[in-house]
Scaffold this active site. Sequence first.
Site, PDB file in Angstrom:
ATOM      1  N   PHE A 116       0.977  -1.244   0.161  1.00 21.22           N
ATOM      2  CA  PHE A 116      -0.420   0.137  -0.153  1.00 21.22           C
ATOM      3  C   PHE A 116       0.918   1.497  -0.052  1.00 21.22           C
ATOM      4  CE2 PHE A 116      -4.762   0.972   0.482  1.00 21.22           C
ATOM      5  CZ  PHE A 116      -4.886   0.001   0.500  1.00 21.22           C
ATOM      6  N   GLN A 236      -7.220  15.278   3.394  1.00 21.82           N
ATOM      7  CA  GLN A 236      -6.432  13.807   2.141  1.00 21.82           C
ATOM      8  C   GLN A 236      -7.617  14.204   1.398  1.00 21.82           C
ATOM      9  OE1 GLN A 236      -6.323   9.753   2.899  1.00 21.82           O
ATOM     10  NE2 GLN A 236      -3.841  10.163   2.631  1.00 21.82           N
ATOM     11  N   HIS A 238      -7.859  11.613  -2.119  1.00 23.80           N
ATOM     12  CA  HIS A 238      -7.380  10.287  -2.485  1.00 23.80           C
ATOM     13  C   HIS A 238      -7.223  10.714  -3.816  1.00 23.80           C
ATOM     14  CE1 HIS A 238      -7.318   5.970  -3.325  1.00 23.80           C
ATOM     15  NE2 HIS A 238      -7.386   6.206  -2.295  1.00 23.80           N
ATOM     16  N   LEU A 248     -14.529   5.919  -3.574  1.00 20.75           N
ATOM     17  CA  LEU A 248     -13.755   4.997  -4.373  1.00 20.75           C
ATOM     18  C   LEU A 248     -12.815   4.314  -4.583  1.00 20.75           C
ATOM     19  CD1 LEU A 248     -11.037   6.431  -2.710  1.00 20.75           C
ATOM     20  CD2 LEU A 248     -11.896   4.105  -1.566  1.00 20.75           C
ATOM     21  N   GLU A 251      -6.462   1.993  -3.329  1.00 23.64           N
ATOM     22  CA  GLU A 251      -5.401   1.680  -3.521  1.00 23.64           C
ATOM     23  C   GLU A 251      -4.606   0.512  -3.081  1.00 23.64           C
ATOM     24  OE1 GLU A 251      -3.569   4.769  -1.015  1.00 23.64           O
ATOM     25  OE2 GLU A 251      -1.660   3.487  -0.421  1.00 23.64           O
ATOM     26  N   ARG A 282      -0.771   9.664  -0.633  1.00 27.67           N
ATOM     27  CA  ARG A 282      -1.931   9.636  -1.468  1.00 27.67           C
ATOM     28  C   ARG A 282      -1.607  11.284  -1.901  1.00 27.67           C
ATOM     29  NH1 ARG A 282      -6.095   6.755   2.568  1.00 27.67           N
ATOM     30  NH2 ARG A 282      -5.830   4.745   1.212  1.00 27.67           N
ATOM     31  N   HIS A 349     -11.567  12.877   1.028  1.00 26.38           N
ATOM     32  CA  HIS A 349     -10.874  11.212   1.369  1.00 26.38           C
ATOM     33  C   HIS A 349     -11.214  11.111   2.963  1.00 26.38           C
ATOM     34  CE1 HIS A 349     -10.667   6.852   1.411  1.00 26.38           C
ATOM     35  NE2 HIS A 349     -10.040   6.755   2.423  1.00 26.38           N
ATOM     36  N   ARG A 391      -1.829  11.126   6.438  1.00 24.92           N
ATOM     37  CA  ARG A 391      -2.427   9.261   6.250  1.00 24.92           C
ATOM     38  C   ARG A 391      -2.549   8.520   5.550  1.00 24.92           C
ATOM     39  NH1 ARG A 391      -6.173   5.537   5.847  1.00 24.92           N
ATOM     40  NH2 ARG A 391      -7.699   6.698   4.989  1.00 24.92           N
TER      41      ARG A 391
HETATM   42  C1  LIG Z   1     -14.637   4.546   0.751  1.00 26.45           C
HETATM   43  C2  LIG Z   1     -13.612   4.377   1.547  1.00 26.45           C
HETATM   44  C3  LIG Z   1     -12.654   3.562   1.532  1.00 26.45           C
HETATM   45  C4  LIG Z   1     -11.633   3.690   2.825  1.00 26.45           C
HETATM   46  N1  LIG Z   1     -10.872   2.709   3.094  1.00 26.45           N
HETATM   47  C5  LIG Z   1      -9.819   2.443   3.638  1.00 26.45           C
HETATM   48  C6  LIG Z   1      -9.099   1.380   3.565  1.00 26.45           C
HETATM   49  O1  LIG Z   1      -9.175   0.427   3.253  1.00 26.45           O
HETATM   50  N2  LIG Z   1      -8.465   1.259   4.438  1.00 26.45           N
HETATM   51  C7  LIG Z   1      -8.727   2.089   6.280  1.00 26.45           C
HETATM   52  O2  LIG Z   1      -7.426   2.251   7.037  1.00 26.45           O
HETATM   53  N3  LIG Z   1      -9.329   3.524   6.305  1.00 26.45           N
HETATM   54  C8  LIG Z   1     -10.297   2.949   4.953  1.00 26.45           C
HETATM   55  N4  LIG Z   1     -11.143   4.743   4.590  1.00 26.45           N
HETATM   56  C9  LIG Z   1     -11.431   5.258   6.094  1.00 26.45           C
HETATM   57  C10 LIG Z   1     -11.396   4.749   7.012  1.00 26.45           C
HETATM   58  O3  LIG Z   1     -13.054   3.556   6.825  1.00 26.45           O
HETATM   59  C11 LIG Z   1     -12.377   5.975   8.328  1.00 26.45           C
HETATM   60  O4  LIG Z   1     -11.427   6.527   8.335  1.00 26.45           O
HETATM   61  C12 LIG Z   1     -13.272   5.132   9.297  1.00 26.45           C
HETATM   62  O5  LIG Z   1     -13.267   3.577   8.784  1.00 26.45           O
HETATM   63  C13 LIG Z   1     -13.885   6.033  10.245  1.00 26.45           C
HETATM   64  O6  LIG Z   1     -14.287   5.559  11.796  1.00 26.45           O
HETATM   65  P1  LIG Z   1     -14.987   6.017  12.630  1.00 26.45           P
HETATM   66  O7  LIG Z   1     -15.598   4.371  13.449  1.00 26.45           O
HETATM   67  O8  LIG Z   1     -13.740   6.891  13.148  1.00 26.45           O
HETATM   68  O9  LIG Z   1     -16.338   6.199  12.028  1.00 26.45           O
HETATM   69  P2  LIG Z   1     -17.348   5.496  10.915  1.00 26.45           P
HETATM   70  O10 LIG Z   1     -17.326   4.702   9.821  1.00 26.45           O
HETATM   71  O11 LIG Z   1     -17.583   7.040   9.610  1.00 26.45           O
HETATM   72  O12 LIG Z   1     -18.904   5.579  11.935  1.00 26.45           O
HETATM   73  C14 LIG Z   1     -19.027   6.890  12.490  1.00 26.45           C
HETATM   74  C15 LIG Z   1     -20.454   7.225  13.188  1.00 26.45           C
HETATM   75  O13 LIG Z   1     -21.095   7.867  13.779  1.00 26.45           O
HETATM   76  C16 LIG Z   1     -22.217   7.808  13.758  1.00 26.45           C
HETATM   77  N5  LIG Z   1     -22.918   9.049  13.794  1.00 26.45           N
HETATM   78  C17 LIG Z   1     -22.162  10.557  13.208  1.00 26.45           C
HETATM   79  N6  LIG Z   1     -22.127  11.545  13.968  1.00 26.45           N
HETATM   80  C18 LIG Z   1     -23.503  11.283  15.294  1.00 26.45           C
HETATM   81  C19 LIG Z   1     -24.516  11.390  15.595  1.00 26.45           C
HETATM   82  N7  LIG Z   1     -24.729  13.268  15.298  1.00 26.45           N
HETATM   83  N8  LIG Z   1     -25.619  11.132  16.672  1.00 26.45           N
HETATM   84  C20 LIG Z   1     -25.459   9.439  16.470  1.00 26.45           C
HETATM   85  N9  LIG Z   1     -24.407   9.047  15.858  1.00 26.45           N
HETATM   86  C21 LIG Z   1     -23.558   9.760  14.817  1.00 26.45           C
HETATM   87  C22 LIG Z   1     -22.956   6.767  12.429  1.00 26.45           C
HETATM   88  O14 LIG Z   1     -24.263   6.963  12.764  1.00 26.45           O
HETATM   89  C23 LIG Z   1     -21.542   6.628  12.148  1.00 26.45           C
HETATM   90  O15 LIG Z   1     -22.001   5.119  13.443  1.00 26.45           O
HETATM   91  C24 LIG Z   1     -11.696   4.536   3.998  1.00 26.45           C
HETATM   92  C25 LIG Z   1     -12.818   5.292   3.853  1.00 26.45           C
HETATM   93  C26 LIG Z   1     -13.779   5.290   2.867  1.00 26.45           C
HETATM   94  C27 LIG Z   1     -14.794   7.085   2.600  1.00 26.45           C
END
Ligand SMILES: Cc1cc2nc3c(=O)[nH]c(=O)nc-3n(C[C@H](O)[C@H](O)[C@H](O)COP(=O)(O)OP(=O)(O)OC[C@H]3O[C@@H](n4cnc5c(N)ncnc54)[C@H](O)[C@@H]3O)c2cc1C
Length: 588
Positions: A116, A236, A238, A248, A251, A282, A349, A391
Amino acid sequence: MSVFNHDVVIVGAGLAGLRAAVEAAEYCDVAVISKLHPLRSHSGAAQGGICAALGNEEEDYPLWHAFDTVKGADYLGDQDAIEIMCNDAPRAIIEMEHFGVPFSRTKEGKIAQRPFGGHTRNFGEAAVRRACYAADRTGHVCLHTLYEQCIKRKVRFYNEYQVLDLCETDGVVCGVVTYNIRTGDINVFNSKAVMFATGGFGRAYKTTSNAHANTGDGLAIAMQHGVPLEDMEFVQFHPTGLYRLGILVTEGARGEGGVLRNQSGERFMERYAPTVKDLAPRDMISRSMYLEVREGRGVGKQKDYINLDLTHLTLKQIETKLPEISTFAKIYLGVDPSKNPIPVQPTCHYAMGGIPTNIEGKVVYNEKNDVKVGFWAAGEAACVSVHGANRLGTNSLLDLIVFGRRAGKDIVKFVQETKGKMPLQKDADKKVRTKLDRILSRTQGESVGKIREDLQQMMMDKVGVFRTEELLSEACRDIKKLRERAKNAVVQDKGKEFNTDLLDAVELEFMIDYSATVIEGAYHRKESRGAHAREDYPTRNDGEYMKHTLCLVHEDGSSELSFKPVNMKLAEQDWEHKDKFKPKERKY
Ligand SMILES: Cc1cc2nc3c(=O)[nH]c(=O)nc-3n(C[C@H](O)[C@H](O)[C@H](O)COP(=O)(O)OP(=O)(O)OC[C@H]3O[C@@H](n4cnc5c(N)ncnc54)[C@H](O)[C@@H]3O)c2cc1C
């Protein structure tokens, strides 16, 4: 006002929130509140992988991983946190395997690993296979697995409850105020500990890989309670979003051998990053793509995109390692990646910045790292600063499970030491009620959608991949105007059930609040570092800017900036690898 009582309230059901819940639920009564069904959280969209120096496919060490992360972060990452994350990674992955994550396998049955961007062997010598994956559905399987583990531990889920405010008594956080999306009821949760794991804010930009729900609510709410946001200028992009859509393409596609080509078919990354080429980090690839397009070497009628070429991969490789993105390309662009290159362009991203925390996940609110009692944060909403100014791919999923778990552990300790209930103010929900009434009472004005579109376009054009003083000054003026316009936004739906129109209006106010911190941070950082590229200040300036930005924007739009030092533990402690971690020019 009905009040729900739990020891612990975790807001957000992505991987960060669920990993903390798994940890805390062993010992306390845990509620997870999510505005979406947990399995719809953006973590489920993660494709490419989650990294750890397991060394399953070739020699690798956490030390090399830490080196890559520090360098990838353009030396702005906190080295104590990076050391913890990289050392803990192998344990964390094996734990996820034992929880039930169906990782892809090597021939010998070990967890498979692929290269990666920015992950290298032996301090930058060549790319290394460090990303563990489950085809290109890594986030999906991790999210389902942790959800099952939460159910097993009897975590109480409140789905489709949107948190709109924190409850605080004498400076101690003691709960949250929620809006029940299904009924329109306002409720209060009273708890000893509150954790925010509310994810990223890609939706502040027009072209983004982020889900619709990624509106960064938690950031704005924390700021309303006096917590400045850290390093928000680092956003960032992507390199490979589907052309015009931003969806997306992982990568992992380049990890499997895909290459980027310009109009003449040239593999241009050989010019920009001669060692790792298409597997450079990235920020560098996105800038290189912009430059190719700007200099007239873009592809297509308008010469405005770049080709991602996978045609030399075998059909089996595409079908088994990249099934998801291959389907996306076919459905959304009508392109079969085994036969034709995929048109791509950079897409917003990931947010490196967020709610500042210490290494236990406790929220801190000033340059002295004083703790906001009762409040934790982890995941993309937080900034423990393992990603610094940029990142590396697959380091986010790792950050979520390592620091989600640490926050969970710390919360348990706090809850066990805290006797009795936290005092809750009688009118805890007053602010939210007044705010919603104010929005609903307006009968004339602009639509929320139009103001949001203008915000997203402005952020894209003026606070995107390349920035200048001129563009950022305009952005400072624009955001003030948007704030004024939002005060008169009108919602058509005045009902109670599923009033998404009303919630859009609330989210718009949140978006304006933290977008202002992105602009302020970018304006004041007069250097280029990681994802923050100033055309008027093209080089990194460690003398003046080797520091984290803390920005607090008030309701009236005025702002306060302060700074705090970067933790340089690995570069400063007395050990044999000290020099490796000292800031240097970043070349790949
Ligand atoms: C398309 C895509 C592909 C990716 N691929 C990778 C990868 O392969 N490897 C990697 O390391 N990273 C990857 N990333 C980055 C990574 O997925 C994210 O940074 C990460 O999943 C964020 O996780 P989180 O638990 O912080 O929040 P999230 O998974 O975004 O969850 C947020 C949560 O908060 C809740 N929420 C938000 N606001 C409120 C509110 N006001 N009240 C109640 N609930 C709320 C939502 O309902 C949700 O449950 C990718 C990101 C994207 C967008």
